[in-house]
Motif scaffolding. Structure first.
Motif, PDB file in Angstrom:
ATOM      1  N   THR A 181     -12.131  -1.170   8.627  1.00  8.32           N
ATOM      2  CA  THR A 181     -11.956  -0.522   7.323  1.00  8.32           C
ATOM      3  C   THR A 181     -11.384  -1.535   6.318  1.00  8.32           C
ATOM      4  OG1 THR A 181      -9.721   0.233   7.859  1.00  8.32           O
ATOM      5  CG2 THR A 181     -11.560   1.719   8.418  1.00  8.32           C
TER       6      THR A 181
ATOM      7  N   ASP B 106     -15.512   3.528   2.222  1.00  6.31           N
ATOM      8  CA  ASP B 106     -15.562   3.603   3.691  1.00  6.31           C
ATOM      9  C   ASP B 106     -15.840   5.038   4.152  1.00  6.31           C
ATOM     10  OD1 ASP B 106     -15.029   0.909   3.767  1.00  6.31           O
ATOM     11  OD2 ASP B 106     -12.962   1.109   4.485  1.00  6.31           O
TER      12      ASP B 106
ATOM     13  N   ALA C   9      -7.887   4.782   3.371  1.00  8.81           N
ATOM     14  CA  ALA C   9      -9.064   3.901   3.318  1.00  8.81           C
ATOM     15  C   ALA C   9      -9.737   4.175   1.976  1.00  8.81           C
ATOM     16  CB  ALA C   9     -10.018   4.203   4.471  1.00  8.81           C
TER      17      ALA C   9
END
Ligand SMILES: NC(=O)c1ccc[n+]([C@@H]2O[C@H](COP(=O)([O-])OP(=O)(O)OC[C@H]3O[C@@H](n4cnc5c(N)ncnc54)[C@H](OP(=O)(O)O)[C@@H]3O)[C@@H](O)[C@H]2O)c1
Length: 284
Positions: free
Chosen positions: A270, A172, A168
């Motif tokens: 995400t 995030d 990610a």
């Protein structure tokens, strides 16, 4: 008061920005080895304090009045366990009531060669300080140079086989860290933080091909051959060795888990890998 260490780094800056969405600027301290890099934060009303993991007295001063501390892991394997211990000791000594730590996916049982994280987690748990372990999977940004190179050479190299990577972007993870730091009910929590979906390096090659419009394939090598290929690309030997060993850990499933915890903490899905890679790959 919430103190963020490593605040001059890419993740640290993003955590500060996310905290400012949740708490007043007067409750945030940006602690950095190089505070001169953070003059823009001073202009925004943030208390910027010197904090060098190698100089414990600076840590005590930086944590003065701190209620909650975020320890962002240092970048130098080998040095960082000692450095992290100094941070934990200073947080205890100054009376902090919570420490969050940016760890790695499944730190206590990972085939990825980053033992400092498990040792740091243990040290924190044994310190008696209430903690939140933010076990971050890989940053999607790690694959920006890989994707750029692949768009030019037509190849992704690796040794991860069919292993999956649930990366990610830093943004995030930063949002998750801020929500833990600014929220309640996180004492003695372990959060496995990862992207909602995971990709193999063969799928990474396909994605780069889609984004660039050029054919890109994945070539799977042995760990030793991958290390040698990286060295041939002028990657320093220790970094090449580490990257190749990471791929071995990925092949063993070390970054594959997609528990959905990151999306739950940040309140939205995400960010897909394609969103992170597209600006870097298009137009090459
Ligand atoms: N999950 C992943 O994929 C991944 C990938 C890479 C790294 N990491 C880990 O995540 C951490 C944060 O990532 P990032 O992207 O923010 O890294 P980064 O941009 O390289 O920032 C590293 C930060 O550590 C600080 N630092 C270095 N030595 C220090 C010391 N002795 N005392 C205090 N601070 C020190 C640097 O300060 P200066 O500004 O003074 O240099 C900088 O603020 C890294 O340090 C590493 O442990 C994770």
């Amino acid at each position: 008061m919430i103190v963020v260490t490593g605040a001059s780094g890419e993740l640290g800056r993003m955590v500060i920005d996310e905290l400012l969405l949740r708490v007043p600027a007067g409750q945030v301290v940006a602690a950095a080895r190089s505070p001169e890099k953070l003059n823009d934060l001073v202009d925004r009303g943030i208390d910027v304090r010197p904090a060098d993991y190698d100089r414990p007295m600076t840590l005590r001063d930086a944590f003065d009045g701190a209620d909650r501390v975020l320890l962002i892991s240092g970048p130098v394997p080998g040095a960082r366990l000692r450095q992290h211990r100094a941070v934990v000791d200073a947080a205890r000594a100054t009376g902090a009531s919570f420490i969050a730590y940016t760890s790695v996916a499944h730190a206590d049982d990972t085939p990825i060669p980053v033992p400092d994280h498990e040792r740091t987690e243990r040290y924190i748990a044994e310190s008696g300080l209430p903690y939140g372990f933010l076990r971050n999977n890989w940053y999607s940004e790690v694959y920006i140079p890989v994707a750029r190179r692949a768009a030019m050479t037509g190849e992704v190299l690796g040794a991860s086989g069919a292993g999956r990577i649930a990366s990610a972007p830093r943004a995030d993870y930063a949002a998750a860290a801020a929500s833990v730091l600014a929220g309640d009910g996180h004492d003695n929590s372990v959060y496995e933080l990862a992207g909602d979906s995971a990709f193999t390096k063969a799928e990474l090659a396909d994605l780069v091909s889609d984004l660039s419009g050029e054919p890109v394939t994945y070539r799977n090598l042995t760990t030793a051959d991958y290390r040698d290929a990286l060295v041939a690309q002028d990657v320093p030997e220790p970094d090449a060795e580490f990257t190749a060993r990471v791929d071995e850990g990925i092949a063993a499933g070390g970054l594959a888990d997609t528990p959905g915890t990151l999306a739950r903490l940040i309140g939205h899905p995400t960010t897909p890998l394609a969103v992170t890679l597209a600006p870097a790959v298009r137009g090459i």
